[in-house]
Scaffold this motif. Sequence first.
Motif, PDB file in Angstrom:
ATOM      1  N   ASP A   1       0.150   4.522 -12.463  1.00 31.94           N
ATOM      2  CA  ASP A   1      -0.066   5.302 -13.563  1.00 31.94           C
ATOM      3  C   ASP A   1      -1.431   5.451 -14.085  1.00 31.94           C
ATOM      4  N   HIS A   2      -2.235   4.102 -13.950  1.00 28.06           N
ATOM      5  CA  HIS A   2      -3.553   4.049 -14.387  1.00 28.06           C
ATOM      6  C   HIS A   2      -4.505   5.192 -13.433  1.00 28.06           C
ATOM      7  N   LEU A   3      -3.980   5.264 -12.281  1.00 30.84           N
ATOM      8  CA  LEU A   3      -4.867   6.108 -11.337  1.00 30.84           C
ATOM      9  C   LEU A   3      -4.519   7.718 -11.434  1.00 30.84           C
ATOM     10  N   VAL A   4      -3.125   7.809 -11.628  1.00 27.84           N
ATOM     11  CA  VAL A   4      -2.871   9.210 -11.888  1.00 27.84           C
ATOM     12  C   VAL A   4      -3.549   9.679 -13.262  1.00 27.84           C
ATOM     13  N   LYS A   5      -3.596   8.795 -14.166  1.00 26.91           N
ATOM     14  CA  LYS A   5      -4.205   9.339 -15.440  1.00 26.91           C
ATOM     15  C   LYS A   5      -5.565   9.811 -15.387  1.00 26.91           C
ATOM     16  N   ALA A   6      -6.301   8.974 -14.398  1.00 25.19           N
ATOM     17  CA  ALA A   6      -7.701   9.068 -14.130  1.00 25.19           C
ATOM     18  C   ALA A   6      -7.972  10.083 -13.323  1.00 25.19           C
ATOM     19  N   GLY A   7      -6.900  10.862 -12.539  1.00 21.40           N
ATOM     20  CA  GLY A   7      -7.059  11.649 -11.717  1.00 21.40           C
ATOM     21  C   GLY A   7      -7.637  11.119 -10.207  1.00 21.40           C
ATOM     22  N   ILE A   8      -7.369  10.173 -10.125  1.00 19.90           N
ATOM     23  CA  ILE A   8      -8.149   9.315  -8.731  1.00 19.90           C
ATOM     24  C   ILE A   8      -6.804   9.453  -7.503  1.00 19.90           C
ATOM     25  N   THR A   9      -7.463   9.800  -6.472  1.00 23.76           N
ATOM     26  CA  THR A   9      -6.429   9.882  -5.357  1.00 23.76           C
ATOM     27  C   THR A   9      -5.826   8.789  -5.002  1.00 23.76           C
ATOM     28  N   PHE A  10      -4.694   8.355  -4.780  1.00 26.01           N
ATOM     29  CA  PHE A  10      -4.309   7.004  -4.237  1.00 26.01           C
ATOM     30  C   PHE A  10      -3.236   7.267  -3.146  1.00 26.01           C
ATOM     31  N   PHE A  11      -3.247   6.092  -2.517  1.00 23.34           N
ATOM     32  CA  PHE A  11      -2.205   5.989  -1.768  1.00 23.34           C
ATOM     33  C   PHE A  11      -1.501   4.472  -1.546  1.00 23.34           C
ATOM     34  N   THR A  12      -0.432   4.479  -1.105  1.00 25.07           N
ATOM     35  CA  THR A  12       0.169   2.764  -1.064  1.00 25.07           C
ATOM     36  C   THR A  12      -0.286   2.160   0.274  1.00 25.07           C
ATOM     37  N   LEU A  13      -0.468   0.986   0.117  1.00 31.11           N
ATOM     38  CA  LEU A  13      -1.064   0.052   1.102  1.00 31.11           C
ATOM     39  C   LEU A  13      -0.632  -1.584   0.883  1.00 31.11           C
ATOM     40  N   ASP A  14      -0.383  -1.883   2.272  1.00 30.92           N
ATOM     41  CA  ASP A  14      -0.148  -3.323   2.261  1.00 30.92           C
ATOM     42  C   ASP A  14      -1.037  -3.914   3.361  1.00 30.92           C
ATOM     43  N   VAL A  15      -2.228  -4.503   2.896  1.00 32.21           N
ATOM     44  CA  VAL A  15      -3.192  -4.934   3.899  1.00 32.21           C
ATOM     45  C   VAL A  15      -2.676  -6.084   4.881  1.00 32.21           C
ATOM     46  N   THR A  16      -1.464  -6.528   4.558  1.00 31.83           N
ATOM     47  CA  THR A  16      -0.972  -7.383   5.717  1.00 31.83           C
ATOM     48  C   THR A  16      -0.154  -6.706   6.666  1.00 31.83           C
ATOM     49  N   SER A  17       0.049  -5.499   6.650  1.00 32.55           N
ATOM     50  CA  SER A  17       0.801  -4.761   7.618  1.00 32.55           C
ATOM     51  C   SER A  17       0.143  -3.711   8.437  1.00 32.55           C
ATOM     52  N   ASP A  18       0.107  -3.754   9.841  1.00 30.74           N
ATOM     53  CA  ASP A  18      -0.715  -2.888  10.622  1.00 30.74           C
ATOM     54  C   ASP A  18      -0.102  -1.423  10.303  1.00 30.74           C
ATOM     55  N   GLN A  19       1.248  -1.393  10.377  1.00 27.76           N
ATOM     56  CA  GLN A  19       1.729  -0.025  10.172  1.00 27.76           C
ATOM     57  C   GLN A  19       1.404   0.727   8.992  1.00 27.76           C
ATOM     58  N   SER A  20       1.313  -0.233   7.986  1.00 27.71           N
ATOM     59  CA  SER A  20       1.023   0.514   6.524  1.00 27.71           C
ATOM     60  C   SER A  20      -0.393   0.938   6.569  1.00 27.71           C
ATOM     61  N   ILE A  21      -1.408   0.115   7.523  1.00 31.20           N
ATOM     62  CA  ILE A  21      -2.823   0.728   7.586  1.00 31.20           C
ATOM     63  C   ILE A  21      -2.892   1.873   8.362  1.00 31.20           C
ATOM     64  N   LEU A  22      -2.347   1.912   9.458  1.00 29.87           N
ATOM     65  CA  LEU A  22      -2.163   3.001  10.249  1.00 29.87           C
ATOM     66  C   LEU A  22      -1.723   4.090   9.693  1.00 29.87           C
ATOM     67  N   ASP A  23      -0.666   4.188   8.841  1.00 31.47           N
ATOM     68  CA  ASP A  23      -0.147   5.278   7.945  1.00 31.47           C
ATOM     69  C   ASP A  23      -1.309   5.867   7.114  1.00 31.47           C
ATOM     70  N   LEU A  24      -2.141   4.752   6.558  1.00 31.26           N
ATOM     71  CA  LEU A  24      -3.148   5.063   5.459  1.00 31.26           C
ATOM     72  C   LEU A  24      -4.280   5.865   6.264  1.00 31.26           C
ATOM     73  N   LYS A  25      -4.577   5.451   7.398  1.00 32.43           N
ATOM     74  CA  LYS A  25      -5.503   6.111   8.209  1.00 32.43           C
ATOM     75  C   LYS A  25      -5.108   7.465   8.558  1.00 32.43           C
ATOM     76  N   GLY A  26      -3.959   7.802   8.822  1.00 35.05           N
ATOM     77  CA  GLY A  26      -3.781   9.191   9.293  1.00 35.05           C
ATOM     78  C   GLY A  26      -4.007  10.164   7.778  1.00 35.05           C
ATOM     79  N   LYS A  27      -3.498   9.679   6.647  1.00 35.88           N
ATOM     80  CA  LYS A  27      -3.579  10.516   5.372  1.00 35.88           C
ATOM     81  C   LYS A  27      -5.191  10.324   5.011  1.00 35.88           C
ATOM     82  N   VAL A  28      -5.904   9.361   5.279  1.00 37.98           N
ATOM     83  CA  VAL A  28      -7.368   9.365   4.913  1.00 37.98           C
ATOM     84  C   VAL A  28      -8.269  10.437   5.794  1.00 37.98           C
ATOM     85  N   GLN A  29      -7.700  10.380   7.274  1.00 36.70           N
ATOM     86  CA  GLN A  29      -8.454  11.297   8.278  1.00 36.70           C
ATOM     87  C   GLN A  29      -8.099  12.720   7.791  1.00 36.70           C
TER      88      GLN A  29
END
Length: 184
Positions: free
Chosen positions: A44-72
């Motif tokens: 909610d704090h990021l939505v209110k500030a208008g900041i782009t956000f994605f979910t991420l679990d830094v302990t999960s390789d798959q979560s990081i790979l999913d994030l990379k695709g979105k960031v690319q």
Amino acid sequence: MDREQKFALVTGCGAGGIGEALVTEYARASIHAIATVLPNESSDHLVKAGITFFTLDVTSDQSILDLKGKVQKLTGGYVDVLVNCAGIAYTMTAIDTDVVAVQRMFDVNVFGPMRMVRTFHDMVIQAKGSIVNIGSIGGIIPFIYGSSYNASKAALHHWGNTLRVEMAPFGVKVITVCHVYTLG
């Protein structure tokens, strides 16, 4: 080619933390801030500030790979600043340490940044950007009941020192920020 838009990817942007403060300042400086929060964490704090956000679990390789695709897709393959801010603390007397809890903390505080750099290094190199690791004074000067936390931050500091040397030929800067951890 000189790109007009710069991008900063910051892990660990929960409400009220260092990560949130960083993405707010990046946005204020006209840098496109990309925040991450845990999948079960409020954004909610990021939505209110208008900041782009994605979910991420830094302990999960798959979560990081999913994030990379979105960031690319968002950045065209560039990350000018990667801030490894996700972290957890564990305070306990050294003799009463719960090793499983400490392993979890190392997985976030040390191995999380390692995973992020392994996955995003090409995008940072492409931008000739910077990698910023949020360390702690506890990684340099130990504080009582913080032996495990101190050890995780000391490991991050030393890994970052070596990473700095290894990334220099690619035009990438590596910085470790030593914040002061306060209890309470």
